[in-house]
Write a protein that holds these residues in place. Structure first.
Motif, short mmCIF file in Angstrom:
data_model
loop_
_atom_site.label_atom_id
_atom_site.label_comp_id
_atom_site.label_asym_id
_atom_site.label_seq_id
_atom_site.Cartn_x
_atom_site.Cartn_y
_atom_site.Cartn_z
N ALA A 70 0.83 -1.21 0.00
CA ALA A 70 0.00 0.00 0.00
C ALA A 70 0.86 1.26 0.00
CB ALA A 70 -0.93 -0.01 1.21
N ASP A 71 1.94 1.25 0.76
CA ASP A 71 2.82 2.43 0.82
C ASP A 71 3.49 2.68 -0.52
OD1 ASP A 71 4.03 4.60 2.02
OD2 ASP A 71 5.74 3.45 2.74
N LEU A 101 10.34 14.53 -10.09
CA LEU A 101 11.63 13.99 -10.51
C LEU A 101 12.37 13.35 -9.34
CD1 LEU A 101 13.67 13.66 -12.78
CD2 LEU A 101 14.60 15.90 -12.21
N SER A 102 12.39 14.03 -8.19
CA SER A 102 13.07 13.47 -7.02
C SER A 102 12.38 12.20 -6.55
CB SER A 102 13.12 14.49 -5.88
OG SER A 102 11.82 14.87 -5.48
N GLY A 103 11.03 12.19 -6.65
CA GLY A 103 10.29 10.98 -6.29
C GLY A 103 10.59 9.83 -7.23
N TYR A 154 13.99 8.51 -6.35
CA TYR A 154 13.85 7.79 -5.08
C TYR A 154 13.22 6.41 -5.31
CZ TYR A 154 11.99 6.75 -0.40
OH TYR A 154 11.67 6.15 0.80
N ASP A 155 12.17 6.37 -6.11
CA ASP A 155 11.49 5.11 -6.36
C ASP A 155 12.39 4.11 -7.07
OD1 ASP A 155 9.36 6.40 -5.25
OD2 ASP A 155 8.30 6.74 -7.14
N GLY A 197 11.83 2.96 -0.95
CA GLY A 197 12.28 2.84 0.43
C GLY A 197 12.29 1.42 0.95
N TYR A 198 11.92 0.45 0.09
CA TYR A 198 11.87 -0.95 0.52
C TYR A 198 12.80 -1.84 -0.31
CZ TYR A 198 7.50 0.42 2.84
OH TYR A 198 6.56 1.03 3.64
N GLY A 199 13.45 -1.26 -1.31
CA GLY A 199 14.18 -2.07 -2.28
C GLY A 199 15.62 -2.35 -1.88
N ILE A 200 15.84 -3.44 -1.17
CA ILE A 200 17.21 -3.82 -0.79
C ILE A 200 18.05 -4.07 -2.04
CG2 ILE A 200 18.60 -5.58 0.35
CD1 ILE A 200 16.33 -5.98 2.32
#
Length: 270
Positions: A146-147, A170-172, A175-176, A182-185
């Motif tokens: 969901a996040d 662009l920054s998002g 980041y993605d 924020g979850y991608g090891i």
């Protein structure tokens, strides 16, 4: 945001949710919830809801099993203590809907690319609500999905929404991709490996070992520089290009390390 998606055909029929039989197809109906659920939760099996209205209704204590919701409207609905198992939602609208204490998989929602441009803010709202519901239910896997969807639609809202923020989009996007929302090891591992490899390639024959240094030595120098260990047996050559490249890489490694650390801490706190 342009006008919300609407059901183009007129709806005149009504049916109570508890009167729906297994394997039914309910098309162009108002779904009402006048009958109270007594005892265990009422189960709705393998029902296909096509362009039905659930808007402004309180959907409470019902288990939906293997149901499909296609182009249904849930605007302003309150979904409380329900369960949705193996259900699919296709192009459904959840404008300002609320959800609480409900088992539901955020990956069961499917939307066309048209939603990215026209109604990104609606889905950003809804997936944020799904995230909060999943966290309260201690469904960490669902909360992560969901996040990610929330961040995805929020990014498009920055690009196409009323208040456009191209820089935030662009920054998002960076980041993605770089951090996997924020979850991608694996994203972090790939980006880190790419930075180290690029620096090692640029520093071939640009260290204190000069011509004796090959790619392996450059990779070693890159790793100790990136980790700020700095053993000191290999140093940059004393020329302008080597010093500029090394300085830029050290700044980049510190910034990248700080970002990764901040994201990890944020996730732990969140």
């Amino acid at each position: 945001m342009t006008g919300l998606p609407k059901i183009n055909k007129k709806i005149t029929k009504k049916v109570d949710i508890l009167d729906i039989a297994k394997d039914s197809k309910i098309e162009l109906h108002y779904i009402v919830f006048k009958k109270e659920v007594e005892g265990p939760k009422q189960r709705i099996y393998k029902v296909c809801f096509d362009r039905c209205l659930f808007s402004a209704k309180e959907i409470k204590d019902i288990i939906f099993l293997d149901c499909t919701f296609s182009e249904c409207q849930f605007n302003g609905a309150r979904i409380i203590n329900c369960e949705f198992h193996q259900c699919k939602f296709k192009e459904c609208v959840f404008y300002k809907a609320e959800i609480e204490g409900t088992y539901i998989d955020p990956s069961s929602f499917a939307y066309k690319s048209e939603w990215h441009k026209k109604w990104a803010n609606v889905n950003a709202w809804w997936f944020q609500a799904l995230f909060q519901n999943s966290k309260k239910m201690h469904q960490e896997g669902f909360a992560m999905i969901a996040d990610k969807r929330f961040q995805f639609y929020r990014r498009y809202d920055y690009l196409f929404g009323k208040k456009k923020h191209p820089f935030k989009y662009l920054s998002g996007l960076i980041y993605d991709i770089a951090l996997g929302y924020g979850y991608g090891i694996w994203n972090v591992i790939v980006v880190t490996s790419a930075l180290i490899s690029l620096f090692a390639f640029l520093m071939v024959s640009q260290t204190s070992m000069n011509a004796n240094a090959g790619l392996l030595e450059s990779i070693y120098f890159s790793v100790v520089s990136f980790t700020t260990v700095g053993y000191g047996e290999i140093t940059p050559a004393k020329n302008t290009p080597a010093l500029i490249i090394t300085t830029a890489f050290l700044f980049l490694s510190v910034i990248w390390g700080s970002i990764v650390t901040a994201v990890i801490v944020k996730r732990l706190v969140k």
